[in-house]
Design a protein around this motif. Sequence first.
Motif, short mmCIF file in Angstrom:
data_model
loop_
_atom_site.label_atom_id
_atom_site.label_comp_id
_atom_site.label_asym_id
_atom_site.label_seq_id
_atom_site.Cartn_x
_atom_site.Cartn_y
_atom_site.Cartn_z
N PRO A 41 -29.86 -59.06 62.77
CA PRO A 41 -30.97 -59.86 62.21
C PRO A 41 -32.18 -59.80 63.13
N GLY A 42 -33.34 -59.71 62.51
CA GLY A 42 -34.58 -59.61 63.27
C GLY A 42 -35.08 -58.20 63.42
N GLN A 43 -34.20 -57.21 63.16
CA GLN A 43 -34.64 -55.83 63.19
C GLN A 43 -35.19 -55.42 61.82
N LEU A 44 -35.86 -54.30 61.78
CA LEU A 44 -36.54 -53.90 60.54
C LEU A 44 -35.60 -53.36 59.48
N PHE A 45 -34.57 -52.63 59.89
CA PHE A 45 -33.76 -51.87 58.93
C PHE A 45 -32.43 -52.57 58.64
N THR A 46 -32.48 -53.87 58.43
CA THR A 46 -31.27 -54.65 58.19
C THR A 46 -30.62 -54.33 56.85
N LEU A 47 -31.34 -53.69 55.93
CA LEU A 47 -30.80 -53.40 54.60
C LEU A 47 -30.28 -51.98 54.50
N GLY A 48 -30.27 -51.25 55.61
CA GLY A 48 -29.68 -49.92 55.61
C GLY A 48 -30.56 -48.87 54.97
N VAL A 49 -29.94 -47.77 54.60
CA VAL A 49 -30.63 -46.64 53.99
C VAL A 49 -29.81 -46.16 52.80
N ALA A 50 -30.45 -45.38 51.94
CA ALA A 50 -29.76 -44.84 50.77
C ALA A 50 -30.47 -43.57 50.33
N SER A 51 -29.76 -42.78 49.52
CA SER A 51 -30.38 -41.61 48.89
C SER A 51 -29.88 -41.52 47.46
N GLY A 52 -30.60 -40.76 46.65
CA GLY A 52 -30.21 -40.65 45.25
C GLY A 52 -30.98 -39.58 44.52
N GLU A 53 -30.67 -39.43 43.24
CA GLU A 53 -31.37 -38.53 42.33
C GLU A 53 -31.42 -37.10 42.86
N PRO A 54 -30.29 -36.52 43.25
CA PRO A 54 -30.33 -35.17 43.85
C PRO A 54 -30.75 -34.11 42.84
N LEU A 55 -31.65 -33.25 43.26
CA LEU A 55 -32.06 -32.06 42.54
C LEU A 55 -31.74 -30.86 43.44
N LEU A 231 -22.51 -48.67 53.89
CA LEU A 231 -21.79 -47.45 54.23
C LEU A 231 -21.72 -46.51 53.03
N ALA A 232 -21.40 -47.05 51.85
CA ALA A 232 -21.33 -46.21 50.66
C ALA A 232 -22.67 -45.57 50.34
N HIS A 233 -23.74 -46.34 50.51
CA HIS A 233 -25.07 -45.77 50.27
C HIS A 233 -25.41 -44.69 51.29
N ALA A 234 -24.95 -44.86 52.52
CA ALA A 234 -25.29 -43.90 53.58
C ALA A 234 -24.42 -42.66 53.56
N THR A 235 -23.41 -42.62 52.69
CA THR A 235 -22.44 -41.52 52.71
C THR A 235 -22.79 -40.41 51.74
N ALA A 236 -23.42 -40.74 50.60
CA ALA A 236 -23.66 -39.74 49.55
C ALA A 236 -24.82 -40.19 48.69
N PRO A 237 -25.46 -39.27 47.97
CA PRO A 237 -26.49 -39.67 47.02
C PRO A 237 -25.90 -40.41 45.84
N TRP A 238 -26.68 -41.34 45.28
CA TRP A 238 -26.26 -42.16 44.14
C TRP A 238 -27.10 -41.85 42.91
N ARG A 300 -31.55 -37.25 32.93
CA ARG A 300 -30.51 -36.22 33.01
C ARG A 300 -30.59 -35.54 34.38
N ARG A 301 -29.46 -35.44 35.05
CA ARG A 301 -29.41 -34.76 36.33
C ARG A 301 -28.33 -33.67 36.26
N GLN A 302 -28.67 -32.48 36.68
CA GLN A 302 -27.75 -31.34 36.60
C GLN A 302 -27.12 -31.08 37.96
N TRP A 303 -25.82 -30.84 37.94
CA TRP A 303 -25.11 -30.44 39.15
C TRP A 303 -24.72 -28.97 38.98
N GLY A 304 -25.69 -28.10 39.27
CA GLY A 304 -25.51 -26.68 39.00
C GLY A 304 -25.19 -26.47 37.53
N SER A 305 -24.27 -25.56 37.25
CA SER A 305 -23.78 -25.38 35.89
C SER A 305 -22.43 -26.04 35.68
#
Length: 521
Positions: A41-55, A231-238, A300-305
């Motif tokens: 608490p008191g630090q800036l990144f208390t809500l973690g990180v995430a990634s998503g919408e992979p192209l 942890l789940a957000h930081a492990t893979a794109p959503w 719609r998001r494509q994961w290769g073919s």
Amino acid sequence: MPGNSLSRRSVLLSGAVLAAAAPAVPAAASELRGVGRPMRPGQLFTLGVASGEPLPHGVVLWTRLARDPLAENGLGGMPDQAIKVDWEVATDERFKNVVQRGQAEASPRWAHSVHVEANGLRPGTEYFYRFRARGELSPVGRTRTAPAPGTLGALTMCFASCAHYGEGFFTAYRRMAEDEPGLILHLGDYQYEYADNPSKNVRKVEGPETVTLANYRQRHAQYKTDPDLQLAHATAPWLVVFDDHEIENNWAAEVPEDKSETPGQAFLERRRAAFQAYYENMPLRWESMPQGNGIRLYRRRQWGSLANFHMLDTRQYRDDQAYGDGNKPDGPDLKVPERTITGKDQEVWLLDGLRQSRARWDVLGQQVWFAQMDHDPGPAKILPMDAWDGYQASRQRIKAGFSTTRNVVVLTGDVHSHWAADLKDDFDDSRSRTVAVELTTTSVTSGRDGADTNEGGDKLKAANEHVHFYSARRGYVRTQFTPEQVRADYRVLPYVSKPNAPVTTAASFITQDRDPGLHAV
């Protein structure tokens, strides 16, 4: 990973590296069993990180600055000014090989959230990312770009639904991360609108029932402080879509839950606030930024073919539930051709996408039961109004579109229990042709600990011959996509009322290429 003295998994499961200068070392076993090392608490990144919408050439990177995540005004203890945030992407967790970097602005207009669309990346490649602001460094996240068009290969994908912060611990998210998926789907009820219920909840929910923008921001922030979810957000794109509780239970288009209320400005304002907070707190592309009274989430998001993911919104454009909510007798209103759960535009979009698809698997990521779920084992038919059973003509048109593509798998959340079902041309005829399969995930916590079976589930399974399996435990579903088959493992936890429950597989099924139907493993 085998052969590495420092596995990527150990870095992530021990809670994410917090400083660029700190050497990466293997995590101790005690750290792997613990809750990780989230920001203080008191630090800036208390809500973690995430990634998503992979192209194939890019991915969304997300964070939100919050020194006081539970601040009642929803602004996370941040000043009323924009803050510059640096970001970088590397091919290694120590960031010795940085391939992209830039600067974004965290604005108070969007609750100091950051949505970076990192482009120019290589297809089908694992990357690591982090942020820096005002001399502080975020946790490290791992992500992956989608494979190049034409690529088949394999994909491990986990999907989940229904996570009530108060009703249990988010251990399912941690176990999902430990499965090291390449992609995670969340199918709705990421957060719940209700105020705290001390007589029922095992964790305190901050704030009143969410109605205002400040309420929704505070609620999302509380969820994001959970180390297992981080942890789940930081492990893979959503890839994410909402259902009802991100706004209000059982809402439909512009109609609130309480049918005695006149649909109008008050509910629209609540809906706009919820849409904005949802965008602020999810790794979504700018195309999903709320506009006017709406937010565009079907995409719609494509994961290769290998797979096309058609992410649906069955809430924002639907006609109101017929005959009220709950389970009601089958009736003529359910068969009216004009009644729709998707809205006309989304239905056309989906059918066009299925017809034009060249993917091995077409996957519908959506919210509510697609299969018929008759709640009466006798001659009568009692159906759930809040599911596709309440929109039978709409469902029939979508099922007709399944024949225009190679293989269809429908993914579902909402019902707080695991289900596996064949999708039939005619659900009332067990000999009818199977056209696709439906995999339904239980809740992460909603409903608390649950059980393997219950009386209601037993009766429901017995009344619907196309259903192969159900479980009333909490958990998630892990899938493995290959060109030849899709395997679904129904992962369950014995309890969520305490943290750190183990996970087991209650049942597994496969469906094979060009052979719709589920087969027990």
